[in-house]
Design a protein around this motif. Structure first.
Motif, PDB file in Angstrom:
ATOM      1  N   PHE A 106     -52.555 -12.216 -26.329  1.00 13.64           N
ATOM      2  CA  PHE A 106     -51.183 -11.883 -25.975  1.00 13.64           C
ATOM      3  C   PHE A 106     -51.037 -10.370 -26.006  1.00 13.64           C
ATOM      4  CE2 PHE A 106     -51.549 -16.027 -27.760  1.00 13.64           C
ATOM      5  CZ  PHE A 106     -50.841 -16.810 -26.863  1.00 13.64           C
TER       6      PHE A 106
ATOM      7  N   TYR B 137     -39.818 -24.402 -33.823  1.00 12.24           N
ATOM      8  CA  TYR B 137     -40.201 -23.688 -32.600  1.00 12.24           C
ATOM      9  C   TYR B 137     -39.092 -22.767 -32.095  1.00 12.24           C
ATOM     10  CZ  TYR B 137     -44.066 -27.091 -32.229  1.00 12.24           C
ATOM     11  OH  TYR B 137     -45.171 -27.864 -32.451  1.00 12.24           O
TER      12      TYR B 137
ATOM     13  N   ARG C 120     -39.134 -18.576 -32.019  1.00 12.37           N
ATOM     14  CA  ARG C 120     -38.975 -17.746 -30.822  1.00 12.37           C
ATOM     15  C   ARG C 120     -37.982 -16.603 -31.068  1.00 12.37           C
ATOM     16  NH1 ARG C 120     -39.283 -23.000 -28.445  1.00 12.37           N
ATOM     17  NH2 ARG C 120     -41.103 -23.180 -27.099  1.00 12.37           N
TER      18      ARG C 120
ATOM     19  N   GLN D 231     -45.114 -11.626 -29.340  1.00 11.17           N
ATOM     20  CA  GLN D 231     -45.703 -12.873 -29.828  1.00 11.17           C
ATOM     21  C   GLN D 231     -44.882 -14.109 -29.472  1.00 11.17           C
ATOM     22  OE1 GLN D 231     -46.890 -12.792 -33.950  1.00 11.17           O
ATOM     23  NE2 GLN D 231     -47.700 -10.723 -33.765  1.00 11.17           N
ATOM     24  N   VAL D 232     -43.736 -13.949 -28.864  1.00  9.86           N
ATOM     25  CA  VAL D 232     -42.921 -15.111 -28.499  1.00  9.86           C
ATOM     26  C   VAL D 232     -43.711 -16.104 -27.637  1.00  9.86           C
ATOM     27  CG1 VAL D 232     -40.849 -15.867 -27.263  1.00  9.86           C
ATOM     28  CG2 VAL D 232     -40.734 -13.899 -28.811  1.00  9.86           C
ATOM     29  N   PRO D 233     -44.536 -15.654 -26.674  1.00  8.20           N
ATOM     30  CA  PRO D 233     -45.309 -16.615 -25.873  1.00  8.20           C
ATOM     31  C   PRO D 233     -46.302 -17.462 -26.671  1.00  8.20           C
ATOM     32  CG  PRO D 233     -45.251 -14.473 -24.780  1.00  8.20           C
ATOM     33  CD  PRO D 233     -44.679 -14.284 -26.157  1.00  8.20           C
ATOM     34  N   VAL D 234     -46.599 -17.067 -27.893  1.00  8.36           N
ATOM     35  CA  VAL D 234     -47.507 -17.838 -28.746  1.00  8.36           C
ATOM     36  C   VAL D 234     -46.949 -19.241 -28.982  1.00  8.36           C
ATOM     37  CG1 VAL D 234     -48.495 -18.000 -31.069  1.00  8.36           C
ATOM     38  CG2 VAL D 234     -48.509 -15.811 -29.851  1.00  8.36           C
TER      39      VAL D 234
ATOM     40  N   ASP E  12     -45.050 -21.108 -27.011  1.00  6.91           N
ATOM     41  CA  ASP E  12     -45.279 -21.940 -25.830  1.00  6.91           C
ATOM     42  C   ASP E  12     -46.757 -22.285 -25.666  1.00  6.91           C
ATOM     43  OD1 ASP E  12     -42.558 -22.007 -25.194  1.00  6.91           O
ATOM     44  OD2 ASP E  12     -42.702 -20.090 -24.144  1.00  6.91           O
ATOM     45  N   ALA E  13     -47.633 -21.353 -26.011  1.00 10.48           N
ATOM     46  CA  ALA E  13     -49.071 -21.626 -25.938  1.00 10.48           C
ATOM     47  C   ALA E  13     -49.469 -22.722 -26.925  1.00 10.48           C
ATOM     48  CB  ALA E  13     -49.878 -20.349 -26.210  1.00 10.48           C
TER      49      ALA E  13
END
Length: 169
Positions: A81, A145, A149, A156-159, A161-162
């Protein structure tokens, strides 16, 4: 002139599915972050040292920042990321049983200064020349979750969703 290579960090995200899925996040330590909550939390992470794998770094940094051993279990790489600064964080996930939360082995802690955790020197107040030693992270907590966010630093927010995508596979 060639731009230097931006630093790469690696981190370990503990999570559990349980009746209410949760992620373990660490709050950045120090006086600047003391009263901040939104965008002040992170996956426990640190710089990859020469010759060190992402997994080795993630495990080392978890112990240094949270102050307890990494629970046993297989790690799953969620991806790399990239922050707007150019820094990259490789995040590995470790699923733990939901009953870890609240047990004697729970890594969450309202005050990590009670444990042997890594510290950093910072100048505080800014430009004062006064140096203080603070924990890299001052507390760790479990978040759902949606809460995660909101708490995580923007890069790191996309972590989250990953992780959700990895669990759906």
């Amino acid at each position: 002139m060639i731009d230097p290579v931006p630093p790469t960090s690696a981190g370990l995200l503990l999570h559990h599915r349980g009746p209410a899925p949760r992620l373990l996040l660490a709050h950045t330590g120090g006086p600047f972050w003391a009263r901040k909550d939104a965008r002040a939390w992170s996956v426990p992470k640190g710089l990859v040292e020469p010759g060190e794998s992402h997994e080795q770094t993630a495990r080392r940094e978890f112990v240094e920042e949270i102050g307890v051993p990494v629970p046993t279990g297989p790690l799953v790489e969620l991806g790399a990321f990239r922050y707007t600064s150019g820094k990259t964080v490789v995040v590995l996930a470790l699923e733990v049983p939901a009953d870890l939360v609240g047990s004697d082995e729970d890594p969450a802690c309202e005050d990590l200064t009670q444990r042997a955790v890594s510290t950093v020197e910072v100048t505080w107040p800014p430009r004062s020349g006064r140096v203080v030693v603070v924990p890299e992270v001052d507390r760790a907590a479990w978040w759902g979750y949606d809460e995660a966010r909101e708490k995580l630093v923007a890069g790191q927010v996309p972590v989250v969703d990953a992780l959700v995508a990895a669990l759906a596979r």
